[in-house]
Design a protein around this motif. Structure first.
Motif, short mmCIF file in Angstrom:
data_model
loop_
_atom_site.label_atom_id
_atom_site.label_comp_id
_atom_site.label_asym_id
_atom_site.label_seq_id
_atom_site.Cartn_x
_atom_site.Cartn_y
_atom_site.Cartn_z
N ALA A 165 11.45 3.69 3.81
CA ALA A 165 11.71 2.71 2.56
C ALA A 165 12.38 3.52 1.38
O ALA A 165 12.22 4.63 1.29
N ALA A 166 12.53 2.79 0.41
CA ALA A 166 12.91 3.36 -0.88
C ALA A 166 12.28 2.99 -2.04
O ALA A 166 11.41 2.23 -2.34
N THR A 167 12.36 3.84 -2.93
CA THR A 167 11.52 3.64 -4.25
C THR A 167 12.32 4.15 -5.42
O THR A 167 13.13 4.73 -5.35
N GLY A 168 12.03 3.48 -6.50
CA GLY A 168 12.85 3.86 -7.67
C GLY A 168 12.46 2.84 -8.97
O GLY A 168 11.90 1.75 -8.49
N PRO A 169 12.55 2.90 -10.07
CA PRO A 169 12.51 2.41 -11.33
C PRO A 169 13.32 1.14 -11.48
O PRO A 169 14.44 1.05 -12.03
N VAL A 222 -4.74 -2.48 -3.87
CA VAL A 222 -5.27 -1.21 -4.68
C VAL A 222 -6.49 -1.09 -5.36
O VAL A 222 -7.18 -0.40 -5.07
N GLU A 223 -6.52 -2.40 -5.80
CA GLU A 223 -8.18 -2.68 -6.66
C GLU A 223 -9.02 -2.59 -5.47
O GLU A 223 -10.05 -1.95 -5.97
N ALA A 257 -1.17 1.40 0.13
CA ALA A 257 -0.88 0.33 -0.99
C ALA A 257 -0.18 0.81 -2.10
O ALA A 257 0.43 -0.05 -2.71
N GLU A 258 -0.70 2.01 -2.58
CA GLU A 258 0.31 2.58 -3.94
C GLU A 258 1.67 2.65 -3.80
O GLU A 258 2.45 2.32 -4.75
N ALA A 259 2.18 3.18 -2.64
CA ALA A 259 3.40 3.20 -2.25
C ALA A 259 3.99 1.90 -2.30
O ALA A 259 5.25 1.63 -2.65
N SER A 260 3.49 0.95 -1.49
CA SER A 260 4.11 -0.47 -1.31
C SER A 260 4.15 -1.30 -2.65
O SER A 260 5.14 -1.75 -3.04
N LEU A 261 3.09 -1.23 -3.43
CA LEU A 261 3.18 -1.97 -4.71
C LEU A 261 4.06 -1.23 -5.78
O LEU A 261 4.86 -1.81 -6.35
N GLY A 262 4.47 0.00 -5.78
CA GLY A 262 5.19 0.90 -6.70
C GLY A 262 6.74 0.50 -6.37
O GLY A 262 7.42 0.29 -7.10
N PRO A 270 7.74 4.27 -10.79
CA PRO A 270 8.25 5.82 -10.28
C PRO A 270 7.05 6.52 -10.20
O PRO A 270 7.11 7.53 -9.60
N ARG A 271 5.82 6.10 -11.01
CA ARG A 271 4.64 7.09 -10.89
C ARG A 271 3.76 6.59 -9.77
O ARG A 271 3.01 7.39 -9.59
N ALA A 272 3.94 5.43 -9.16
CA ALA A 272 3.09 5.30 -7.93
C ALA A 272 3.03 6.16 -6.87
O ALA A 272 2.28 6.60 -6.22
#
Length: 709
Positions: A219-223, A426-427, A449-454, A460-462
């Motif tokens: 996957a990718a991530t980013g703001p 996450v909660e 879960a943190e990675a998915s939500l982010g 970007p902090r996730a």
């Protein structure tokens, strides 16, 4: 009154959803399907009421439109329509389709106050009423109709026709990192969330129905803001739909081979709680039993996805056992009320239906693990095997029952690909950790879960939080595979740290060599690196353990396609369609096989079967070029760029590479790199990029991706 009421579809909707309902109605009618769709602004009166009730009693299929509007309204005439339809289901055989729920937004399928008949069938998601051809074909099949023919393809140009010069296209401007579909969405979807519900709890059956990861699960991530429903509408989703006949076909074909005498499938235990709101708990118990039994030497135990495939399909025990190639089946029920549970379990010999053992347990909730251990022990005793010693503490168990309940809730939310659900996951995992700070499995799932939500919301902090959770899971339970699998996912998906991911996969598999999800994740990493033979070896092990996972066959098809074995790749994609006939891009995969094999005419026919417009545009732009239809190819490519550039840069680069336009292809690859496009995990092996491989820029790009060697 319609002339053929037995072929009519009744569309039920709240007034606020009139526009998406109209789109669905128009698509169905365009496919030749009769739709009863009341558009009266003022609903009421005895005659009108009687007409609606009669139509619901006489229609062949009832399609309720579900949305945030319907779930937020405590009253409305649509609720009366739903009640009448639900009442009618009591007179219809459970194996006959009648209720076809359609959700037009991100409303989770676990909302309260829905009729029970709506909850026991798979929902179809049509964001804003965008209706793909595949949905219309499915409805036509359920009605016993022949699907409306696709539009006639343009006549192919003569093979000797010279290709016109490429149409110039503006250089793409760089964008900040964005989410994107990657090359193939099925496997991408498989690696974003831990699967529960329709998939497995392991960290390598990840299921975001958005395209946040590519087919290899990277996957990718980013703001960035999530593209949301528009992206889903373009590239489809990966949930297994209850496509008609899929389960029956698999049953009729039987398993891959003769069932070993020592083999068992654990079916999902039925939730018997008063409110029917504890399925996450009963599923968790079933999963624990699968994990316990899978550790028994010489006992074949299909993994969760395959064992749960036949939920609500009303197949017999013998049919399920034949499809899964097992001789025994374990089934049961769970009733949870407050701090007490009642668990009923029975072990059945599939070929004759003989009950070898059954027992009911009335226990305190804190004894749930003792119940699981006792059931597993009795099963192996009946099968004349030995249950191995208990695994080291610190994996999926905790002495705190409240923490365990939050952990199972977190898994439930992970199955729902919306930011709201991921936030709830996450909660829940954080609550489990607060109740038991040493709960390693909760940390491993929290990482995912943190990675998915982010990724869904562009935080970007996730990734830092996800990485910290994975490290904590490993520190707490170095002898458990969960933490290493989670860290491998983060390294391969978000960091493109292929070496580190490979080490973590190897460690996880040394601890648990029969985890099909980890085998799948490792196989997809090997495919990224171009190690096709090793990738197939790992994947075939996964398929042997979990034979009814559609994403496994999608990866298998790609491994074989990349290695040049096109006939075997075609067989893998065809098996994928048997398991999930509504898969969003399996037909595009088959079209690519035809294209690579020099048969663009057949590829065009295949593309007409694809229900996801984004994937269809990718394939059509290449196929039309090969047919000599340059203008048509450019027109489709322009549409693709206009609708999907923020998350499909890699696919656009593929089209340019196929057309031999190297400069544009490299421009879009660079954009894909800046967007952290998941499709780039294919860049080393993708046969569609063959025209680029002799260009010095290609080798330089592989170096940048850390894939040069």
């Amino acid at each position: 009154m319609p002339t053929e009421p037995s072929r009519a579809v009744f569309l039920s909707y709240a007034s606020q959803d009139a526009e998406p309902a109209r789109r669905i109605c128009e698509a169905l009618r365009a496919a030749g399907i009769e739709v009863w769709f009341d558009q009266s602004e003022l609903r009421g009166g005895d005659a009108w009421d009687q007409k609606i009730r009669r139509q619901i009693r006489e229609c062949a299929l009832f399609i309720p439109i579900i949305s945030a509007q319907t779930t937020s309204r405590p009253e409305g005439y649509f609720r009366l329509e739903w009640a009448v339809a639900d009442q009618r289901t009591q007179m219809i055989a459970r194996n006959k389709a009648f209720i076809i729920p359609v959700c037009v937004d991100a409303t989770p399928d676990s909302v309260p106050d829905l009729p029970e008949s709506f909850q026991r069938v798979q929902w179809t998601r049509l964001p804003d009423g965008t209706t793909p051809t595949a949905f219309c074909q499915r409805i036509a099949t359920l009605l016993g109709m022949t699907a409306a023919p696709a539009a006639t393809a343009p006549a192919p140009a003569p093979a000797s026709s010279p290709a016109p010069a490429p149409t110039p296209t503006p250089t793409p401007t760089a964008l900040p990192p964005q989410r994107r579909p990657g090359r193939w969405m099925a496997l991408s979807v498989a690696l974003l969330l831990i699967v529960i519900g329709a998939f497995a709890f392991k960290p390598w059956r990840l299921i975001a129905t958005r395209s946040a990861v590519n087919a290899t699960g990277h996957a990718a991530t980013g703001p960035t803001a999530s593209p949301g429903a528009s992206e889903d509408a373009e590239f489809g989703t990966n949930r297994r739909s209850d496509a008609p006949g899929a389960a029956a076909l698999l049953i009729s074909e039987g398993g891959a081979g003769a069932a070993p005498e020592r083999s068992i499938a654990v079916l999902p235990f039925t939730d018997m709680s008063e409110k029917k709101d504890q399925e996450y708990f009963s599923d968790g118990l079933s999963e624990e039993l699968i994990d316990l039994l899978a550790k028994v030497p010489d006992l074949r135990v299909p993994a969760r996805t395959s064992s749960f495939y036949f939920r609500d399909q009303h197949a017999t025990i013998a049919e399920i056992a034949r499809a899964l190639s097992v001789t025994h089946v374990l089934e049961g029920s769970v009733r949870k009320a407050g701090n007490t549970i009642r668990v009923t379990a029975q072990l059945i010999r599939a070929d004759n239906g003989y009950h070898l053992w059954s027992q009911t347990y009335d226990r305190d909730l804190k004894d749930v693990f003792k119940v699981q251990d006792d059931i597993a022990g009795r099963v192996v005793e009946e099968l004349k095997l030995t249950l191995p010693a208990a695994a080291p503490a610190g994996n999926s168990r905790t002495a705190n029952t409240a923490a365990y309940n939050e952990y199972l809730l977190g898994k439930k939310f992970l199955d729902q690909p919306t930011p709201e659900a991921q936030k709830s996951a996450v909660e829940s995992f954080n609550k489990a950790i607060a109740l038991d700070p040493g709960y390693a499995a909760a940390y491993a799932r929290l990482a995912l879960a943190e990675a998915s939500l982010g990724d869904l919301i562009g935080d970007p902090r996730a990734l830092a939080r996800a990485s910290a959770a994975a490290e904590r899971a490993i520190a707490l339970a170095p002898g458990s595979a969960d933490g290493y699998s989670a860290r491998a996912f983060l390294r391969s998906t978000f960091l493109w740290d292929w070496s580190g991911a490979s080490t973590d996969f190897s460690t996880a598999l040394a601890i648990d060599p029969n985890d099909s999800d980890t085998l799948f994740g490792y196989s997809s990493l090997l495919e990224t690196k171009g190690q096709f033979k090793d990738g197939l070896e790992q994947l075939d092990k996964a398929i042997g353990i979990d034979p009814l996972v559609a994403t496994f066959y999608s990866l298998r098809g790609r491994l074989l396609e990349d290695s040049g074995d096109l006939p075997a790749a075609r067989a893998a994609y065809q098996q994928l369609l048997k398991i999930n006939p509504a898969h969003p891009h399996a037909n595009v995969d088959l079209a690519t096989i035809d294209l690579l094999g020099g048969n663009p005419e057949q590829a065009l026919v295949e593309l007409q079967q694809s229900g996801a417009p984004g994937w269809r545009r990718v394939g059509t732009a290449m196929v039309e070029y090969s047919l000599g239809h340059q203008d048509k190819s450019q027109q489709v490519l322009d549409q693709l760029i206009a609708t999907a550039a923020p998350y499909a840069a890699y696919q656009i680069a593929e089209v340019y590479a196929w057309r031999g336009q190297k400069d544009q292809a490299f421009q879009w690859l660079e954009r894909a790199y800046h967007q952290h496009d998941g499709g780039l995990t294919e860049v080393k092996v993708d046969p569609v990029l063959a025209s680029l491989r002799t260009d010095p820029r290609y080798q330089a790009f592989l170096v940048k991706m850390k894939l040069a060697n």
